[in-house]
Design an enzyme around this catalytic site. Structure first.
Site, short mmCIF file in Angstrom:
data_model
loop_
_atom_site.label_atom_id
_atom_site.label_comp_id
_atom_site.label_asym_id
_atom_site.label_seq_id
_atom_site.Cartn_x
_atom_site.Cartn_y
_atom_site.Cartn_z
CG PHE A 1 35.50 37.66 43.19
CD1 PHE A 1 36.72 37.13 42.76
CD2 PHE A 1 35.12 37.44 44.51
CE1 PHE A 1 37.53 36.41 43.63
CE2 PHE A 1 35.93 36.72 45.38
CZ PHE A 1 37.13 36.21 44.94
CG ASP B 1 28.09 36.81 45.57
OD1 ASP B 1 28.04 37.32 46.71
OD2 ASP B 1 29.10 36.24 45.11
CE LYS C 1 33.67 40.64 50.92
NZ LYS C 1 35.05 40.24 51.17
C1 LIG Z 1 30.72 39.11 45.81
C2 LIG Z 1 31.60 38.13 46.55
N1 LIG Z 1 31.25 36.83 46.57
C3 LIG Z 1 31.98 35.93 47.22
C4 LIG Z 1 33.15 36.28 47.87
C5 LIG Z 1 33.96 35.24 48.59
O1 LIG Z 1 33.87 35.43 49.96
P1 LIG Z 1 34.90 34.68 50.93
O2 LIG Z 1 36.24 35.29 50.71
O3 LIG Z 1 34.35 34.93 52.31
O4 LIG Z 1 34.87 33.23 50.56
C6 LIG Z 1 33.55 37.62 47.87
C7 LIG Z 1 34.79 38.03 48.54
O5 LIG Z 1 35.30 39.10 48.38
C8 LIG Z 1 32.76 38.57 47.19
O6 LIG Z 1 33.09 39.87 47.15
#
Ligand SMILES: Cc1ncc(COP(=O)(O)O)c(C=O)c1O
Length: 386
Positions: free
Chosen positions: A131, A216, A245
């Site tokens: 994700f 990520d 986050k």
């Molecule tokens: C691993 C990862 N990447 C990207 C995102 C996307 O972050 P945002 O909701 O701040 O756009 C998340 C959100 O949960 C995530 O867990």
């Protein structure tokens, strides 16, 4: 006042779920409108690593909001510089450049654009169950079909390989590949911990093909897994690192960290109006100082070791698998997660799902030992069906 959220909520896309209305927080506690206290085991979705109102962040924001809220990134600002230097100081020396945006998906989007531009190549290799966010580029790297399908066609040249299979990159990462994008621990996909062999294989495949490796760490970064950054567990250092986050202690932020070598190869431009505004940078600086001063990564590691045997002892007839490290855990049930989440909520603990059968725990790293102990006890009871 504190009933189920209304289905007629003006918030776009919100479903009518039975969740409390939260009006205030303190440390690992969240309070509803009637003053009922909940322990946050994930309600802030991994943003609240430092707790709901981290004192140093609150103080820094109070001070900065009266001085300067916003400034375009074409102008230098000492708070932004101090924040970026503090962040880079926590990372290996290969990292020396940071793009600042406002969310996780923006951090990933920047990584994709930087990789494509710097390599002059189109292909992005991501992992099944991964994700990465919901803007079109990050969504193209995201695996779950139901998240992708309504928005197709997505960005071309994205492919997905198996997670935790070191051979998965063979024949896929090639001379057309710009980026291999992975979560060192998959969060939304159900909490799957990447093995060092797998992450090393990704690094080797990128090096062979001249592709960039992107991690990520939007969910895993800033102490969550028991190290400041999850890549420290394997020692595999990426070329691009996406953070968000909890990076600014709860204020909206995204950061894409890379090297001056990658920056030198970047053609084109990338920009975000609110990215790097002084208010968020002041919060970020205070958040990083808190993370280090209070040794929160070490704390997460210790509390994770408290959890491991207890979660491992959950009844096998109810639990398929338990995965995680530090303060990031997924409990994969044999049945749906929703009733267990509801039972936890009734006991005063708020956790979140990761898919339909996984209960996910992402408590603040400042959670007290007794609240963590209480949360694990409540989980044991809720899983047993009480
Ligand atoms: C691993 C990862 N990447 C990207 C995102 C996307 O972050 P945002 O909701 O701040 O756009 C998340 C959100 O949960 C995530 O867990």
């Amino acid at each position: 006042m504190n009933g189920p959220e209304e289905t007629a909520s003006p918030e776009f896309g919100k479903l009518g779920r039975s969740r409390p209305t939260i009006v205030r927080g303190e440390g690992a506690y969240l309070f509803d409108a009637d003053g009922r206290r909940y322990v946050d085991l994930g309600a802030t979705h991994g943003v609240g690593n430092l707790g709901a109102t981290p004192p140093a962040v609150v103080e820094a924001v109070r001070e900065q909001v009266g001085r300067l809220v916003h400034l375009g990134s074409g102008y230098a600002n000492p708070v932004r510089t101090a924040f970026l230097e503090r962040l880079l100081g926590l990372l290996p020396s290969r990292f020396s450049r940071v793009f600042l945006g406002n969310s996780g998906t923006e951090a990933v989007e920047a990584a994709i654009k930087i990789a494509r531009s710097a390599t002059g190549r189109p292909k992005v290799v991501a992992a099944r169950r991964g994700f990465h966010g919901r803007t079109l580029g990050a969504l193209s790297a995201t695996w779950r079909r139901e998240l992708r399908e309504p928005f197709e066609p997505l960005v071309p040249e994205f492919v997905h390989v198996a997670y935790n299979d070191p051979a998965a990159f063979d024949g896929v990462v090639d001379e057309r590949t710009a980026l291999v994008l992975l979560e060192p621990v998959q969060g939304e996909g159900g909490v799957h911990v990447g093995t060092p062999e797998y992450l090393r294989a990704a690094r080797a495949a990128c090096d062979r093909a001249g592709a960039l490796l992107g991690f990520d760490e939007v969910q895993t970064g800033l102490g969550r897994t028991g190290r400041r950054f999850a890549f420290e567990h394997s020692g595999v250092v990426p070329d691009l690192l996406a953070l968000a986050k909890s990076l600014a202690g709860g204020l909206p932020i995204g950061a894409t960290v890379t090297s001056s070598e990658v920056e030198a190869r970047f053609r084109g431009s990338h920009y975000s109006t609110f990215g790097g505004n002084p208010l968020v940078c002041a919060a970020g600086l205070a958040a990083l100082e808190t993370l280090v001063r209070e040794r929160l990564a070490e704390r997460a590691a210790a509390l994770g070791e408290v959890a491991r045997p207890r979660l491992g002892a959950l009844p096998a007839e109810k639990v398929r698998e338990v995965r995680g490290l530090g303060l990031m855990w997924g409990i994969e049930l044999r049945d749906r997660a929703a009733p267990v989440l509801a039972a936890l909520q009734a006991r005063g603990y708020l956790a979140i799902p990761a898919g339909s059968t996984v209960v996910r725990l992402l408590p603040p790293l400042v959670i007290s030992e007794s609240d963590w102990d209480g949360g694990l006890g409540a989980l044991e009871e809720s899983v047993r069906g009480g």
